[in-house]
Structure formats: C-alpha cells, structure tokens
Design an enzyme around this catalytic site. Sequence first.
Site, PDB file in Angstrom:
ATOM      1  N   HIS A  19      -7.251  -7.946  -8.273  1.00 54.16           N
ATOM      2  CA  HIS A  19      -7.677  -8.785  -7.135  1.00 54.16           C
ATOM      3  C   HIS A  19      -7.963  -7.829  -5.979  1.00 54.16           C
ATOM      4  O   HIS A  19      -7.104  -7.587  -5.131  1.00 54.16           O
ATOM      5  CB  HIS A  19      -6.574  -9.769  -6.758  1.00 54.16           C
ATOM      6  CG  HIS A  19      -6.248 -10.773  -7.826  1.00 54.16           C
ATOM      7  ND1 HIS A  19      -5.597 -10.438  -8.983  1.00 54.16           N
ATOM      8  CD2 HIS A  19      -6.496 -12.107  -7.906  1.00 54.16           C
ATOM      9  CE1 HIS A  19      -5.457 -11.520  -9.733  1.00 54.16           C
ATOM     10  NE2 HIS A  19      -5.989 -12.547  -9.104  1.00 54.16           N
ATOM     11  N   ASP A  40      -2.512  -8.465  -7.562  1.00 55.41           N
ATOM     12  CA  ASP A  40      -2.267  -8.892  -6.174  1.00 55.41           C
ATOM     13  C   ASP A  40      -3.040 -10.185  -5.861  1.00 55.41           C
ATOM     14  O   ASP A  40      -3.947 -10.189  -5.028  1.00 55.41           O
ATOM     15  CB  ASP A  40      -2.729  -7.735  -5.250  1.00 55.41           C
ATOM     16  CG  ASP A  40      -2.526  -8.041  -3.782  1.00 55.41           C
ATOM     17  OD1 ASP A  40      -1.678  -8.886  -3.450  1.00 55.41           O
ATOM     18  OD2 ASP A  40      -3.231  -7.416  -2.964  1.00 55.41           O
ATOM     19  N   HIS A  89       0.822  -1.213   0.000  1.00 55.79           N
ATOM     20  CA  HIS A  89       0.000   0.000   0.000  1.00 55.79           C
ATOM     21  C   HIS A  89       0.857   1.265   0.000  1.00 55.79           C
ATOM     22  O   HIS A  89       0.458   2.283  -0.570  1.00 55.79           O
ATOM     23  CB  HIS A  89      -0.986  -0.039   1.181  1.00 55.79           C
ATOM     24  CG  HIS A  89      -1.981  -1.157   1.050  1.00 55.79           C
ATOM     25  ND1 HIS A  89      -2.655  -1.705   2.104  1.00 55.79           N
ATOM     26  CD2 HIS A  89      -2.409  -1.841  -0.046  1.00 55.79           C
ATOM     27  CE1 HIS A  89      -3.459  -2.680   1.678  1.00 55.79           C
ATOM     28  NE2 HIS A  89      -3.311  -2.776   0.374  1.00 55.79           N
ATOM     29  N   GLU A 116     -12.926  -8.478  -8.803  1.00 57.22           N
ATOM     30  CA  GLU A 116     -12.885  -9.407  -7.666  1.00 57.22           C
ATOM     31  C   GLU A 116     -13.771 -10.597  -8.038  1.00 57.22           C
ATOM     32  O   GLU A 116     -14.870 -10.417  -8.554  1.00 57.22           O
ATOM     33  CB  GLU A 116     -13.375  -8.702  -6.386  1.00 57.22           C
ATOM     34  CG  GLU A 116     -13.617  -9.584  -5.181  1.00 57.22           C
ATOM     35  CD  GLU A 116     -12.399 -10.384  -4.709  1.00 57.22           C
ATOM     36  OE1 GLU A 116     -11.309  -9.826  -4.548  1.00 57.22           O
ATOM     37  OE2 GLU A 116     -12.559 -11.621  -4.517  1.00 57.22           O
ATOM     38  N   SER A 149      -6.543  -2.023  -0.901  1.00 57.62           N
ATOM     39  CA  SER A 149      -5.986  -1.262  -2.029  1.00 57.62           C
ATOM     40  C   SER A 149      -7.048  -0.442  -2.788  1.00 57.62           C
ATOM     41  O   SER A 149      -6.768   0.701  -3.173  1.00 57.62           O
ATOM     42  CB  SER A 149      -5.228  -2.191  -2.979  1.00 57.62           C
ATOM     43  OG  SER A 149      -6.004  -3.311  -3.349  1.00 57.62           O
ATOM     44  N   ASP A 181     -12.792 -12.824 -13.131  1.00 61.98           N
ATOM     45  CA  ASP A 181     -11.390 -13.213 -12.984  1.00 61.98           C
ATOM     46  C   ASP A 181     -10.504 -12.013 -13.357  1.00 61.98           C
ATOM     47  O   ASP A 181     -10.604 -11.484 -14.464  1.00 61.98           O
ATOM     48  CB  ASP A 181     -11.130 -14.402 -13.922  1.00 61.98           C
ATOM     49  CG  ASP A 181      -9.689 -14.858 -13.852  1.00 61.98           C
ATOM     50  OD1 ASP A 181      -9.443 -15.903 -13.262  1.00 61.98           O
ATOM     51  OD2 ASP A 181      -8.806 -14.153 -14.392  1.00 61.98           O
ATOM     52  N   GLY A 182      -9.633 -11.632 -12.438  1.00 62.06           N
ATOM     53  CA  GLY A 182      -8.839 -10.425 -12.643  1.00 62.06           C
ATOM     54  C   GLY A 182      -7.745 -10.575 -13.687  1.00 62.06           C
ATOM     55  O   GLY A 182      -7.357  -9.601 -14.324  1.00 62.06           O
TER      56      GLY A 182
END
Length: 282
Positions: free
Chosen positions: A42, A164, A19, A118, A100, A143-144
């Site tokens: 994500h 991530d 972060h 997400e 995030s 799906d990211g």
Amino acid sequence: MLSYRHAFHAGNHADILKHAVISLLIDQLKQKDKPFCYLDTHSGGGCYDLTGEWANKKAEYLDGIARLWPQRDKWPALKSYLDCVTALNSGDELHYYPGSPEIARSLLREQDRLILMELHNNEIDILRQHMHRDKRVALHHRDGFEGLVALTPPTPRRGLALIDPPYELKEDYERVVKTLAKAWKRWSVGIYAVWYPLLGKEADRSQYMLRECEKLGIPMLTAELSVQAQSPTWGMHGSGMTIFNPPWQFEQQLEKLLPELCSLLALTPQASWTIKSHNSES
Ligand code: SAM
C-alpha cells in the site's frame, strides 16, 4: 470506493514509528552485499508537500516530523531515515516528507529491487512521477494484498515487505492475516512489517488482529507507541508495527529507540510504549 489519502496524515507520529522501523530493517538488510527486494503493498503517493492544503487540514506533522526535524543530528540510530528527509528539503525548512516508497528507494543500492503496489488511480500517478523511471522500481496498479501473494517469492529472494493498509474497511484486518498466511507459505525467508492503528475502545481491532497473526506460528516482534491515553470511543492514540521474522537483535534496537521516540512524541503524560516478542524460540 477508495477515500483514504495519506497526504492528510503524512509525517504524523504513526509515520515516524513506521518509517523509523522500516529504515532500520533496511539498514540490517544492507549489512550483507547480497541484493534484496523491498515490497510495499500500500504505497501511497511516495512524497508529500507539508505546506499543502491537505497536510495542513489537521497539521498532524506538527506533532510528528516537525518535532524530530530540528534535532535530527541527535538521532544517529535514525540517520538513514532522516538523511532521506534531508535530501528532499533545502536547509532547515521542512517542506516535503517522504512516504515509505521514497524512503526505501533512497536507501536501496544498485543491486536491490523495489516492488510498489497502489490501488488508487490518482495516488499511483503521483507515485509514478516520484519514482522518475528508476530502473530498480516495478510499479503495480493493483490490490496490494492479492499482489503480495502473487509476486512472492520475489527475485532477489532476500527482502522486506511493508503491509500498510488504511484500515478504513474492517476487512483490512482480516485481509492482513489471510495475506500473511498465504505469502508466508510461498516466501518464508522474507521479513514482513505490518503497520496498524491503535484506536479508541469502541473501534480498536488491533489486538484481535495480533491474536489471529500469532496463530500463524511465525516469529513476531511488536512495537507499539501511544502518544496519549486510549479514548473510550474512537480516535487514534497511537500505532503499532509488527515484524514477522525479525532480524537477530532487532528487539534490542527497538528497546533503545521506543522510549526516546515516546518522550519526543508524547502529547500527554499518558503516552506509552511496549515491545513484545511472540512465537520466538528463546
Ligand atoms: N505506505 C505509505 C507510507 O508509509 O508512506 C502510506 C500508505 S497509506 C496508509 C495506504 C494506501 O493504500 C493509500 O494510498 C490507499 O490508496 C492505498 N490502498 C487502499 N486499499 C488498497 C489496496 N487494496 N491495495 C493497494 N493499495 C490500497
């Protein structure tokens, strides 16, 4: 099946590194008035209750944000990030910790855009509630990895993508590399930040992933922070952030920040940090 829930880990040393780095990258993007886009492949739930049962199962935040929070006025370089934590809490009590997406949302301006992905059914609902129908935000329950390729190049074209994944599946390491390769072909002006865990010797796949990433030929800057020695078996002793297409002089910013974070977050005298520039022209 998706079993990972970030609430168990929110605010730990790995979140601090991740972060801090994304808030510094966003600060850089804001140096120009031109709009930019932040993508999160994500996203997680976006905000975490540090007094809740999940966060207190292992209370990882006690060796993370709870160390930084009391001295927040002494970290001017992390002002943007720490202002976001402050905005969620009243007074000195540390109750909530931002994920995030919330950090990015708190830093973005009217002209900027967020694309949040997400896959988990519950996490996407929690994220939706936290985003309060903010008109700058596009939420995708998908799906990211696949989403990043499909949604790039974004509009506006300047921007940053955070990748991530939980890395509970070994495939995540390979998917990071394949996704970067595809996204880069479509969006070569983008900045990409990839988070990864540093695990015990029997489990660690991070250096394999970095070697595969290097073969893509994209300029990369890697910052790793370990809070203790590597175990011969399992367990996470630290984490890394690799920035693809890093902004000019970002390495110098990290060189100042990493030793300070390492002293703050060290669990044992073996705590360490490294910064490496790969594929750079200079
Ligand atoms: N980026 C968040 C932050 O810093 O606050 C934390 C994200 S957490 C490490 C990983 C998230 O990815 C989890 O919420 C999990 O449900 C989600 N996830 C797992 N596989 C996914 C996939 N293939 N696509 C999108 N999300 C996924």
